[in-house]
Design an enzyme around this catalytic site. Sequence first.
Site, PDB file in Angstrom:
ATOM      1  N   GLY A 232       0.721  -0.885  -0.118  1.00 19.20           N
ATOM      2  CA  GLY A 232       0.207  -0.009  -0.088  1.00 19.20           C
ATOM      3  C   GLY A 232       0.714   1.383   0.291  1.00 19.20           C
ATOM      4  O   GLY A 232       1.844   1.102  -0.625  1.00 19.20           O
ATOM      5  N   SER A 233       0.514   2.297   0.566  1.00 17.32           N
ATOM      6  CA  SER A 233       1.420   3.823   0.535  1.00 17.32           C
ATOM      7  C   SER A 233       2.298   3.691   1.232  1.00 17.32           C
ATOM      8  O   SER A 233       2.610   2.643   2.597  1.00 17.32           O
ATOM      9  CB  SER A 233       0.012   4.503   0.757  1.00 17.32           C
ATOM     10  OG  SER A 233      -0.466   4.384   2.401  1.00 17.32           O
ATOM     11  N   GLY A 237       2.401   2.146   5.298  1.00 10.61           N
ATOM     12  CA  GLY A 237       3.862   1.265   5.942  1.00 10.61           C
ATOM     13  C   GLY A 237       4.140   1.883   7.398  1.00 10.61           C
ATOM     14  O   GLY A 237       4.765   1.024   7.944  1.00 10.61           O
ATOM     15  N   GLU A 254       5.984  -3.666   0.741  1.00 12.98           N
ATOM     16  CA  GLU A 254       6.093  -3.018  -0.354  1.00 12.98           C
ATOM     17  C   GLU A 254       4.476  -1.573  -0.084  1.00 12.98           C
ATOM     18  O   GLU A 254       3.637  -1.509  -1.009  1.00 12.98           O
ATOM     19  CB  GLU A 254       5.154  -3.916  -1.699  1.00 12.98           C
ATOM     20  CG  GLU A 254       5.026  -5.630  -1.216  1.00 12.98           C
ATOM     21  CD  GLU A 254       6.795  -5.313  -2.495  1.00 12.98           C
ATOM     22  OE1 GLU A 254       7.331  -4.508  -2.682  1.00 12.98           O
ATOM     23  OE2 GLU A 254       7.339  -6.795  -1.901  1.00 12.98           O
TER      24      GLU A 254
END
Length: 500
Positions: A232-233, A237, A254
């Site tokens: 995600g963004s 994270g 990721e």
Amino acid sequence: MNIATLMDRLGVPAQDWQDGPLESRSPIDGAVLGRVAVHSQAQARERIEAAHQAFLQWREVPAPRRGELVRLFGEELRRHKEALGHLVSLEVGKIASEGAGEVQEMIDICDFAVGLSRQLHGLTIASERPGHRMMETWHPLGVVGVISAFNFPVAVWSWNAALAFVCGDAVVWKPSEKAPLAALATQRLFERACERCGEPQWAQLSQLLIGDAHLGELLADHPRVPLVSATGSTRMGRAVAPRVAQRFGRCILELGGNNAIVVTPSADLELAVRAILFAAVGTAGQRCTTARRLIVHEEVAAPLLERLRRAYASLRIGHPLEAGTLVGPLIDRAAFDAMQSALEQARRDGGRVEGGERVLAERFPEAWYVRPALVEMPAQTDVVRHETFAPILYVLRYRGFDEALALHNDVPQGLSSAIFTNDLREAETFLSARGSDCGIANVNIGTSGAEIGGAFGGEKETGGGRESGSDCWKAYMRRATNTVNYSGSLPLAQGVKFDL
Ligand code: UN1
């Protein structure tokens, strides 16, 4: 195919997707596709515990037998490729070919994992002590938490899950709230694979958590979840990683990308234009690998941009399931607003914006279609260095190759990158230690659409995680170093003497 036919074909019972507080809306026209139940924190904890219990059994099933389950799951995906791909298109707005491609990516990782199930091997290591043997053994890890995003609503889960299952782990999945139906359908196909394997109870190995970010936080905090794989963004994270670290869990992250394509004077421009087009506007610019920056040598900037403008002008934007459409809708209004504010900022920074406006508003008043934007920038300003999840391609010109490399690496993210060149020195330099600082660096192909055989992921704010191929499976297991003494004496390492 309407949604009821699709869900029926995918075997999801009506009560599972027609009754509940969470609405799934299609970004194609804003229509409500379904309504699903959400899980409370207590239910989520129960599911994590159920996954843990399943893991305790599963870890002792021989790995090739675990592979057999993944093989059967791959068969279910093959059989339902069209239906699941179609559902992905309805739920997140991908064009038909990309919806099907997403399911193909799931099938590919299943095939990879099946082969892997007979190759989970460790090293043997020369011992310094006589009559001793050292080796490494890889053991199942436990429950793997998977947090996935709307843009690859099912494939990203499968990269994690297919490996986790053959590695002997169980998986608890928190899918995007924007794509719960694709997750329910995937879970149903997994259950079918368990039934076909003659082991319906193995379905407990895969648990779904439907709901908001609090469930992601629960996964991040839960001591029964030794690994959290989150896509995600960068903001997401930043919320997840410290919580997992706090309890010494592991993460695969990721996160954002800000991927660039460098076009040098020797590049095959025809090839470059096709690659840039797919990378920049494919999936309506909503891939983490989307090309967001074009770094072009000033000598070829004019001819390249001319071709690119022509290509952009003939792009068909529209209903993603209609033949010929290449660009579907943005996921929602928030994505549209973010795109518009990035474009406004780019204008303030001296950028020349072409495209970017809303289209098809009359036909689809509840949906957000845009013309992809090409933005010539005088410099790599903050807005360029920020990931906006929409089809904006910033164009920057360079003179010397070192300048191109410096611009390329001067962003906080480090996922994917590409160079178009027929100059061997430039290509090799781009791939070298002083070249691209990304996890993925390509020559004469675009930034997106990676195959599952390689490790997927990136550096810096992208989070450092690697998923899918190569040796990424090791992240889903725990490593034990074993020393066996088959002599009758007890020599100590480092020559230490410790005799009574
Ligand atoms: C993502 O956008 O989160 O390389 C993943 C690609 C795809 C995966 C993208 N295989 O574009």
